[in-house]
Motif scaffolding. Structure first.
Motif, short mmCIF file in Angstrom:
data_model
loop_
_atom_site.label_atom_id
_atom_site.label_comp_id
_atom_site.label_asym_id
_atom_site.label_seq_id
_atom_site.Cartn_x
_atom_site.Cartn_y
_atom_site.Cartn_z
N UNK A 112 -49.76 49.01 -20.89
CA UNK A 112 -48.61 48.11 -20.84
C UNK A 112 -47.59 48.58 -21.89
N UNK A 113 -46.31 48.46 -21.57
CA UNK A 113 -45.25 48.92 -22.46
C UNK A 113 -45.00 47.90 -23.56
N UNK A 114 -44.94 48.38 -24.78
CA UNK A 114 -44.52 47.54 -25.91
C UNK A 114 -43.11 48.00 -26.28
N UNK A 119 -44.18 51.94 -27.69
CA UNK A 119 -45.46 52.61 -27.40
C UNK A 119 -46.06 52.01 -26.14
N UNK A 120 -47.07 52.71 -25.67
CA UNK A 120 -47.86 52.20 -24.53
C UNK A 120 -49.21 51.78 -25.09
N UNK A 121 -49.59 50.53 -24.82
CA UNK A 121 -50.88 50.03 -25.28
C UNK A 121 -51.88 50.03 -24.14
N UNK A 134 -55.62 55.22 -26.92
CA UNK A 134 -55.36 53.83 -27.31
C UNK A 134 -53.87 53.56 -27.43
N UNK A 135 -53.15 54.50 -27.93
CA UNK A 135 -51.70 54.32 -28.07
C UNK A 135 -50.99 55.60 -27.66
#
Lengths: 214, 165
Positions: A112-114, A119-121, A134-135
């Protein structure tokens, strides 16, 4: 006596002549039959050739229809599973199940996009190292670029060490909210086909709203 | 004389005991009729076993659209054994990794029961490696097919076991 011999000779000549006429007529008839058979043979060979071409066309068309039917079946099954999603957990489970049983991979990850942290989580994964993935940063690497651009990636990208086979953006309300990535395929699955691309795009278009849930 | 070749029929009557204390009488309950077609006239039956609803749906759709076989399903090995005893399928498509009882164990159980020992079992597995295949055969399965299932391969495989020669 000479007259008798002469008459006999004349009669023989007439008989021979008549036989000659008959033979000539038979010869002409046989020649016509042969000519007809030859033309008929040519006609039949042309017809056979036409039928062979027609058969090849139908065989190819049947192959295309069979492939199209398989694509439709994959889409129907994936759609039916997606209809039963109620929350993020259901969405992750459905994605894993569809990727494993319809596409043929047991190595996948859902991010999911933060927007704040850029970042992508990692939300869910199967068969891949969580710590490694993880990131991921937006705009970097295959995952980050797919999340930034919204362009799906099929096939391993050059210089990509993560071994991604396919990566599609997950969207909600025309906005990219995540990424779905597939890594290795099952040994018996040699490559992704059009049906797999369609199913992945379907997942990307429908998982978004559930990813945003807590 | 049986007017319906290939059909077995009959009826049974229940007698119900009514009354209080030592005074009892027998009351006849309206008879019920049963009728079943002989096996040659019924469609062949395939039992599909998989804990994944996606995989179940996929195999079921392929066989329903492309064949006339009757389909029944189960979601784990224990249910598969129970359904096999109840439904007497002509073929079983069995996933391997399942809760409660996996495919190997279920196959082994089926072989122990005289009523299900002869039913062909085809393992449907994500793992086509030699050791998995050998384990399957050691537990009594007849064949295997790998996931994701190819429609044409599945139909050809199932038909090879079910088509009457």
């Amino acid at each position: 006596m000479i007259e008798q011999q002469s008459s006999a000779a004349n009669a023989a000549m007439v008989s021979a002549y008549q036989e000659l006429v008959i033979c000539k007529a038979q010869l002409l008839s046989t020649k016509e039959t042969l000519d007809f058979s030859g033309k008929e043979r040519v006609r039949l060979e042309a017809e056979l050739d036409r039928l062979r071409r027609g058969y090849k066309y139908v065989e190819k068309h049947l192959g295309e229809l069979t492939a199209h039917l398989s694509e439709l079946e994959a889409m129907v099954v994936a759609s039916q599973q997606l209809l039963q999603m109620r929350n993020r957990a259901d969405a992750c489970k459905a994605a894993l199940d569809i990727v494993a049983n319809v596409i043929g991979s047991e190595e996948m990850a859902l991010f999911v996009v933060d927007e704040e942290q850029k970042v992508l989580n990692l939300v869910a994964a199967c068969g891949v190292d969580d710590k490694v993935l993880s990131v991921a940063k937006l705009g970097e690497g295959t995952l980050g670029k797919v999340a930034s651009t919204g362009m799906s990636c099929f096939g391993p990208a050059p210089h990509d060490a993560t071994g991604i086979t396919a990566c599609v953006p997950v969207q909600h309300d025309a906005k990219i909210v995540g990424v779905l990535a597939i890594f290795g395929l099952l040994p018996q699955k040699k490559r992704l086909v059009r049906a797999d691309h369609m199913v992945l795009s379907l997942l990307g278009a429908n998982l978004g709203s559930y990813l945003l849930q807590a | 004389m049986n007017r319906f070749p290939g059909v077995q029929w009959g009826f049974y009557v229940f007698l119900r005991s009514v009354g209080v204390g030592t005074s009892h009488a027998l009351e006849r309950v309206p008879p019920k009729f049963w009728c079943e077609e002989s096996s040659e006239h019924m469609a062949k039956k395939v039992l599909i076993v998989d804990d994944s609803s996606t995989a179940l749906m996929m195999s079921q759709m392929i066989l329903t659209k492309r064949t006339k076989y009757q389909i029944v399903t189960a979601t784990d090995g224990a249910e598969a054994v129970a359904k096999a005893l109840l439904e007497r399928p002509d073929l079983i498509l069995m996933d391997v990794v399942m809760p409660k009882m996996n495919g190997f164990e279920a196959c082994s159980e089926l072989r122990k029961n005289a009523n299900t020992a002869e039913i062909p079992v085809v393992l449907v597995t994500t793992r086509g490696e030699q050791e998995c295949v050998e384990q399957g055969f050691a537990n009594g399965c007849n064949d295997y097919i790998t996931k994701p299932v190819n429609a044409q391969e599945l139909v050809t495989l199932v038909s090879s076991y079910l088509e009457v020669e």
